[in-house]
Design a protein around this motif. Structure first.
Motif: not given
Length: 102
Positions: A74, A77-82, A84-85, A88-89, A97
């Motif tokens: 969990e 997944e949260t850290k990778v999303t953070e 990657m966001d 991307k910004e 990954t």
């Protein structure tokens, strides 16, 4: 005639609680994202010091990938999303990954 009753102590069984599977967050090297930006992401998202962030970034730069941190699924997944966001910004192709630890 009464039959003798044999009492045997009941063995207590405790349910085996398995430790949650751990995941490695991997930083992947690319030839576009500036080193300074990678270090900033490592500091902001993964709470690394400047020195540790630089070391992880250089490891990925030299070997193609680097383990950033090992944690539960969990959190990974949260850290990778953070991370990657943030990339991307900023319009960066930075890639993180998460994969199960062996």
């Amino acid at each position: 005639m009464a039959k003798d009753t044999v009492l045997t102590p009941k063995t207590e069984t405790k349910p085996k609680v398995e430790k949650p599977r751990l995941y490695k967050i991997m930083l992947h090297n690319d030839d576009y994202t500036p080193r300074e930006f990678v270090t900033i992401v490592l500091k902001v998202v993964f709470r690394m010091s400047e020195e540790t962030g630089n070391r992880v970034m250089l490891t990925a730069h030299r070997f193609g990938t680097a383990v950033v941190v090992v944690c539960t699924r969990e959190i990974a997944e949260t850290k990778v999303t953070e991370a990657m966001d943030l990339a991307k910004e900023a319009g960066m192709p930075l890639l993180f990954t998460a994969e199960p630890e062996e």
